[in-house]
Design a protein around this motif. Structure first.
Motif, PDB file in Angstrom:
ATOM      1  N   PHE A   8      -0.882  -7.272  25.124  1.00 49.93           N
ATOM      2  CA  PHE A   8       0.550  -7.058  25.378  1.00 49.93           C
ATOM      3  C   PHE A   8       1.376  -8.229  24.818  1.00 49.93           C
ATOM      4  CE2 PHE A   8      -1.189  -4.722  29.248  1.00 49.93           C
ATOM      5  CZ  PHE A   8      -1.100  -3.469  28.653  1.00 49.93           C
ATOM      6  N   ASN A   9       0.986  -8.663  23.611  1.00 52.41           N
ATOM      7  CA  ASN A   9       1.671  -9.738  22.881  1.00 52.41           C
ATOM      8  C   ASN A   9       1.607 -11.101  23.590  1.00 52.41           C
ATOM      9  OD1 ASN A   9       2.566  -8.104  20.679  1.00 52.41           O
ATOM     10  ND2 ASN A   9       4.104  -7.222  22.086  1.00 52.41           N
ATOM     11  N   LYS A  10       0.622 -11.272  24.441  1.00 51.78           N
ATOM     12  CA  LYS A  10       0.413 -12.557  25.115  1.00 51.78           C
ATOM     13  C   LYS A  10      -0.990 -13.063  24.814  1.00 51.78           C
ATOM     14  CE  LYS A  10       4.292 -12.375  27.667  1.00 51.78           C
ATOM     15  NZ  LYS A  10       4.697 -10.980  27.526  1.00 51.78           N
ATOM     16  N   GLU A  11      -1.123 -14.363  24.540  1.00 47.90           N
ATOM     17  CA  GLU A  11      -2.433 -14.975  24.356  1.00 47.90           C
ATOM     18  C   GLU A  11      -3.039 -15.255  25.728  1.00 47.90           C
ATOM     19  OE1 GLU A  11      -4.237 -15.865  21.633  1.00 47.90           O
ATOM     20  OE2 GLU A  11      -2.813 -14.949  20.243  1.00 47.90           O
ATOM     21  N   VAL A  12      -4.189 -14.638  25.989  1.00 51.88           N
ATOM     22  CA  VAL A  12      -4.806 -14.754  27.313  1.00 51.88           C
ATOM     23  C   VAL A  12      -6.264 -15.180  27.168  1.00 51.88           C
ATOM     24  CG1 VAL A  12      -5.270 -13.588  29.510  1.00 51.88           C
ATOM     25  CG2 VAL A  12      -3.311 -12.888  28.120  1.00 51.88           C
ATOM     26  N   GLU A  13      -6.755 -16.011  28.106  1.00 49.22           N
ATOM     27  CA  GLU A  13      -8.147 -16.460  28.089  1.00 49.22           C
ATOM     28  C   GLU A  13      -9.084 -15.323  28.485  1.00 49.22           C
ATOM     29  OE1 GLU A  13      -8.734 -20.618  29.875  1.00 49.22           O
ATOM     30  OE2 GLU A  13      -6.679 -20.128  30.459  1.00 49.22           O
ATOM     31  N   TYR A  14     -10.139 -15.133  27.700  1.00 46.81           N
ATOM     32  CA  TYR A  14     -11.121 -14.100  28.010  1.00 46.81           C
ATOM     33  C   TYR A  14     -11.710 -14.275  29.415  1.00 46.81           C
ATOM     34  CZ  TYR A  14     -11.761 -11.670  23.532  1.00 46.81           C
ATOM     35  OH  TYR A  14     -11.601 -10.859  22.429  1.00 46.81           O
ATOM     36  N   ASP A  15     -12.017 -15.528  29.772  1.00 45.21           N
ATOM     37  CA  ASP A  15     -12.662 -15.812  31.064  1.00 45.21           C
ATOM     38  C   ASP A  15     -11.931 -15.158  32.226  1.00 45.21           C
ATOM     39  OD1 ASP A  15     -14.902 -17.175  30.419  1.00 45.21           O
ATOM     40  OD2 ASP A  15     -14.072 -19.174  30.691  1.00 45.21           O
ATOM     41  N   PHE A  16     -10.621 -15.191  32.181  1.00 45.06           N
ATOM     42  CA  PHE A  16      -9.847 -14.693  33.308  1.00 45.06           C
ATOM     43  C   PHE A  16      -9.567 -13.193  33.191  1.00 45.06           C
ATOM     44  CE2 PHE A  16      -9.174 -19.207  33.172  1.00 45.06           C
ATOM     45  CZ  PHE A  16      -9.357 -19.562  34.503  1.00 45.06           C
ATOM     46  N   LEU A  17      -9.550 -12.679  31.966  1.00 47.43           N
ATOM     47  CA  LEU A  17      -9.326 -11.249  31.778  1.00 47.43           C
ATOM     48  C   LEU A  17     -10.464 -10.412  32.344  1.00 47.43           C
ATOM     49  CD1 LEU A  17      -7.849 -10.884  28.191  1.00 47.43           C
ATOM     50  CD2 LEU A  17      -6.848  -9.972  30.290  1.00 47.43           C
ATOM     51  N   SER A  18     -11.702 -10.798  32.082  1.00 43.71           N
ATOM     52  CA  SER A  18     -12.846  -9.991  32.509  1.00 43.71           C
ATOM     53  C   SER A  18     -12.887  -9.877  34.031  1.00 43.71           C
ATOM     54  CB  SER A  18     -14.152 -10.585  31.971  1.00 43.71           C
ATOM     55  OG  SER A  18     -14.308 -11.932  32.394  1.00 43.71           O
ATOM     56  N   GLY A  19     -12.707 -11.002  34.708  1.00 38.23           N
ATOM     57  CA  GLY A  19     -12.708 -10.991  36.167  1.00 38.23           C
ATOM     58  C   GLY A  19     -11.526 -10.226  36.729  1.00 38.23           C
ATOM     59  N   TRP A  20     -10.383 -10.370  36.084  1.00 40.36           N
ATOM     60  CA  TRP A  20      -9.150  -9.707  36.542  1.00 40.36           C
ATOM     61  C   TRP A  20      -9.294  -8.188  36.443  1.00 40.36           C
ATOM     62  CZ3 TRP A  20      -4.174  -8.598  33.520  1.00 40.36           C
ATOM     63  CH2 TRP A  20      -3.107  -8.357  34.397  1.00 40.36           C
ATOM     64  N   ILE A  21      -9.836  -7.715  35.320  1.00 41.96           N
ATOM     65  CA  ILE A  21     -10.029  -6.274  35.150  1.00 41.96           C
ATOM     66  C   ILE A  21     -11.016  -5.745  36.186  1.00 41.96           C
ATOM     67  CG2 ILE A  21     -11.112  -4.557  33.626  1.00 41.96           C
ATOM     68  CD1 ILE A  21      -9.657  -5.926  31.293  1.00 41.96           C
ATOM     69  N   LYS A  22     -12.114  -6.457  36.389  1.00 45.34           N
ATOM     70  CA  LYS A  22     -13.101  -5.997  37.378  1.00 45.34           C
ATOM     71  C   LYS A  22     -12.498  -5.994  38.780  1.00 45.34           C
ATOM     72  CE  LYS A  22     -17.860  -6.643  38.917  1.00 45.34           C
ATOM     73  NZ  LYS A  22     -19.122  -7.413  38.737  1.00 45.34           N
ATOM     74  N   TYR A  23     -11.750  -7.021  39.105  1.00 47.40           N
ATOM     75  CA  TYR A  23     -11.124  -7.121  40.432  1.00 47.40           C
ATOM     76  C   TYR A  23     -10.173  -5.947  40.663  1.00 47.40           C
ATOM     77  CZ  TYR A  23      -8.558  -9.224  44.367  1.00 47.40           C
ATOM     78  OH  TYR A  23      -7.991  -9.476  45.587  1.00 47.40           O
ATOM     79  N   ASN A  24      -9.338  -5.669  39.671  1.00 47.57           N
ATOM     80  CA  ASN A  24      -8.381  -4.565  39.808  1.00 47.57           C
ATOM     81  C   ASN A  24      -9.083  -3.212  39.794  1.00 47.57           C
ATOM     82  OD1 ASN A  24      -5.364  -5.454  39.796  1.00 47.57           O
ATOM     83  ND2 ASN A  24      -6.357  -6.817  38.346  1.00 47.57           N
ATOM     84  N   ARG A  25     -10.165  -3.097  39.028  1.00 43.17           N
ATOM     85  CA  ARG A  25     -10.933  -1.841  39.026  1.00 43.17           C
ATOM     86  C   ARG A  25     -11.481  -1.553  40.432  1.00 43.17           C
ATOM     87  NH1 ARG A  25     -16.160  -0.723  38.875  1.00 43.17           N
ATOM     88  NH2 ARG A  25     -16.881  -2.782  38.200  1.00 43.17           N
ATOM     89  N   LEU A  26     -12.048  -2.587  41.061  1.00 47.47           N
ATOM     90  CA  LEU A  26     -12.601  -2.418  42.404  1.00 47.47           C
ATOM     91  C   LEU A  26     -11.507  -2.139  43.427  1.00 47.47           C
ATOM     92  CD1 LEU A  26     -15.215  -5.306  42.283  1.00 47.47           C
ATOM     93  CD2 LEU A  26     -15.711  -2.859  42.264  1.00 47.47           C
ATOM     94  N   LEU A  64      -6.184  -1.792  30.988  1.00 48.13           N
ATOM     95  CA  LEU A  64      -5.173  -2.256  31.940  1.00 48.13           C
ATOM     96  C   LEU A  64      -4.156  -1.156  32.249  1.00 48.13           C
ATOM     97  CD1 LEU A  64      -4.586  -5.877  30.592  1.00 48.13           C
ATOM     98  CD2 LEU A  64      -5.610  -5.249  32.773  1.00 48.13           C
ATOM     99  N   LYS A  65      -3.757  -0.405  31.231  1.00 49.47           N
ATOM    100  CA  LYS A  65      -2.806   0.687  31.459  1.00 49.47           C
ATOM    101  C   LYS A  65      -3.378   1.709  32.434  1.00 49.47           C
ATOM    102  CE  LYS A  65      -0.417   0.405  26.987  1.00 49.47           C
ATOM    103  NZ  LYS A  65      -0.249   1.048  25.663  1.00 49.47           N
ATOM    104  N   LYS A  66      -4.675   1.979  32.290  1.00 52.08           N
ATOM    105  CA  LYS A  66      -5.332   2.924  33.184  1.00 52.08           C
ATOM    106  C   LYS A  66      -5.344   2.413  34.623  1.00 52.08           C
ATOM    107  CE  LYS A  66      -9.193   6.143  32.795  1.00 52.08           C
ATOM    108  NZ  LYS A  66     -10.399   6.479  32.007  1.00 52.08           N
ATOM    109  N   LEU A  67      -5.294   1.092  34.759  1.00 58.29           N
ATOM    110  CA  LEU A  67      -5.248   0.467  36.091  1.00 58.29           C
ATOM    111  C   LEU A  67      -3.817   0.278  36.586  1.00 58.29           C
ATOM    112  CD1 LEU A  67      -8.019  -2.246  35.538  1.00 58.29           C
ATOM    113  CD2 LEU A  67      -8.174  -0.279  37.086  1.00 58.29           C
ATOM    114  N   GLY A  68      -2.847   0.812  35.807  1.00 62.72           N
ATOM    115  CA  GLY A  68      -1.450   0.735  36.233  1.00 62.72           C
ATOM    116  C   GLY A  68      -0.760  -0.557  35.830  1.00 62.72           C
TER     117      GLY A  68
END
Length: 421
Positions: A8-26, A64-68
């Motif tokens: 979404f046009n932002k530079e983001v660290e992979y380390d935090f993205l993977s955990g964030w997606i899993k957290y929101n998925r759960l 992320l879009k699928k997670l709202g």
């Protein structure tokens, strides 16, 4: 996973993205298969969530879009935010809870922004740190957060793994399971050995019949705290080292450590530790047959309203030993009342009363078994007194088989001591 990706046009660290997606998925109760469907393979998502493979930015956007989530809120300076996290953690460690609360309040001002960023997981862990050590929240209150973070544990960077293990270990030890709590702090110290982790582990070993190990870790913590000028922390190390040496019957060393803790308390005017040191000194002097000193420290501890029932138990036991029954009865009359029933040491004082006045009656056996069950899981040191009383009763009743079973449980315990935690 190291590195950054544009989402979404932002530079983001992979380390935090993977955990964030899993957290929101759960949180959204999606399975990996359901989230990945139509976007990527389930195996690719699984590898990403577990930090083993990267995903392209456009795929991450679709997930992320699928997670709202259709945007990532930019935090003006993640470096400054992290500095606040680190400073708050240090303030908590060195017992400056007032400053820690000030910093936490500053962080909370941008909480809504953090929640919409991948750094929400990092915030959740530092928030948990604050809730456990400053707010003293119990396990039941924090269970949901702990279990959710535990599910994404493998995706966390090492520093956050260390903090989460130490914090969850602390609250689990206190409210749920000693063994599980100790195991988590051991795992934390394997990731990163720090004075704080050494201190927590040393205290836990101290009260779980691992005294030598407790001394080892507490001495390491003490050396570091003294070297860095954290004398309030050193004071608490002295207190628990005194307890450890009492368990080993090294009373000269124990006195040295406990008096050092008391001197520190006087110098820094740390009221919280007085109750602990006074109570522990009362037992030290009882074991060295210095009864007047022991009674003096009991009285000082009872005057502190934090929890007067443990020193009251100590005082009543000394008076009983010295045949000062009027004093014993005064303690029972004063503290075995409705207003003190919520104290964790109320059953202990009740045990002493029934031991003195109902020892040969069935009520002693029945009530003592209940009291023992109450203490056996979480207060091993307290349970020693009760087990010894139960053994004496059983032997008097010639129930040697049951008495021998309890004897075996005590074989690895060093001394009949009750200390404050």
């Amino acid at each position: 996973m190291k590195g950054y990706v544009k989402v979404f046009n932002k530079e983001v660290e992979y380390d935090f993205l993977s955990g964030w997606i899993k957290y929101n998925r759960l949180q959204n109760e999606y399975s990996q298969e359901a989230l990945a469907y139509g976007i990527c393979s389930k195996s690719h998502l699984s590898y990403f969530e577990n930090g083993k493979k990267t995903l392209r930015g456009d795929i991450i956007e679709e997930l992320l879009k699928k997670l709202g989530i259709d945007e990532i809120t930019e935090i003006e300076s993640i470096g400054k935010l992290r500095q606040k996290f680190y400073t708050m953690m240090l303030m908590i460690e060195i017992l400056n809870y007032e400053e820690a609360t000030n910093i936490y309040s500053e962080i909370q001002e941008i909480e809504e922004v953090i929640k919409l960023s991948p750094y929400n997981i990092e915030y959740k862990i530092y928030q948990l740190l604050y809730k456990v050590f400053v707010l003293k929240e119990d396990y039941n209150t924090l269970e949901h957060d702990i279990k959710n973070i535990d599910k994404i544990y493998t995706t966390l960077p090492k520093k956050l793994k260390y903090i989460f293990l130490m914090v969850s270990g602390k609250v689990i030890y206190k409210f749920n399971s000693h063994m599980e709590g100790i195991k988590k702090i051991e795992e934390a110290i394997n990731i990163k050995e720090t004075p704080w982790a050494n201190y927590l582990l040393g205290c836990n070993y101290c009260f779980n019949n691992r005294t030598i190990e407790g001394i080892y870790h507490l001495e390491k913590a003490l050396a570091s705290y003294e070297k860095n000028g954290y004398y309030k922390n050193a004071m608490w190390c002295h207190n628990y080292l005194g307890i450890c040496h009492c368990y080993l019957k090294n009373y000269t060393k124990a006195e040295k450590y406990l008096l050092s803790a008391l001197n520190g308390a006087n110098y820094f005017d740390i009221k919280k530790i007085y109750w602990h040191v006074y109570t522990n000194l009362s037992y030290l002097y009882f074991n060295t047959n210095e009864y007047e000193k022991s009674m003096e420290y009991c009285k000082k501890a009872m005057d502190i309203q934090t929890n007067p029932l443990l020193p009251a138990y100590n005082y009543a036991e000394i008076c009983y030993y010295l045949k000062k029954m009027d004093e014993v009865d005064r303690i029972f009359d004063k503290y075995l009342r409705e207003e003190y029933k919520d104290s964790s040491y109320y059953p202990l004082l009740e045990f002493l009363q029934i031991k003195i006045y109902h020892f040969n009656e069935d009520i002693f056996y029945k009530r003592t078994k209940d009291i023992l069950a109450y203490y056996e899981k979480d207060k091993i040191d307290v349970a020693i007194d009760i087990k010894l009383g139960l053994i004496e009763y059983l032997e008097n009743k010639r129930k040697y088989k049951e008495a021998n079973k309890i004897y075996k449980e005590l074989l690895n315990l060093n001394n009949k001591i009750t200390f404050s935690k």
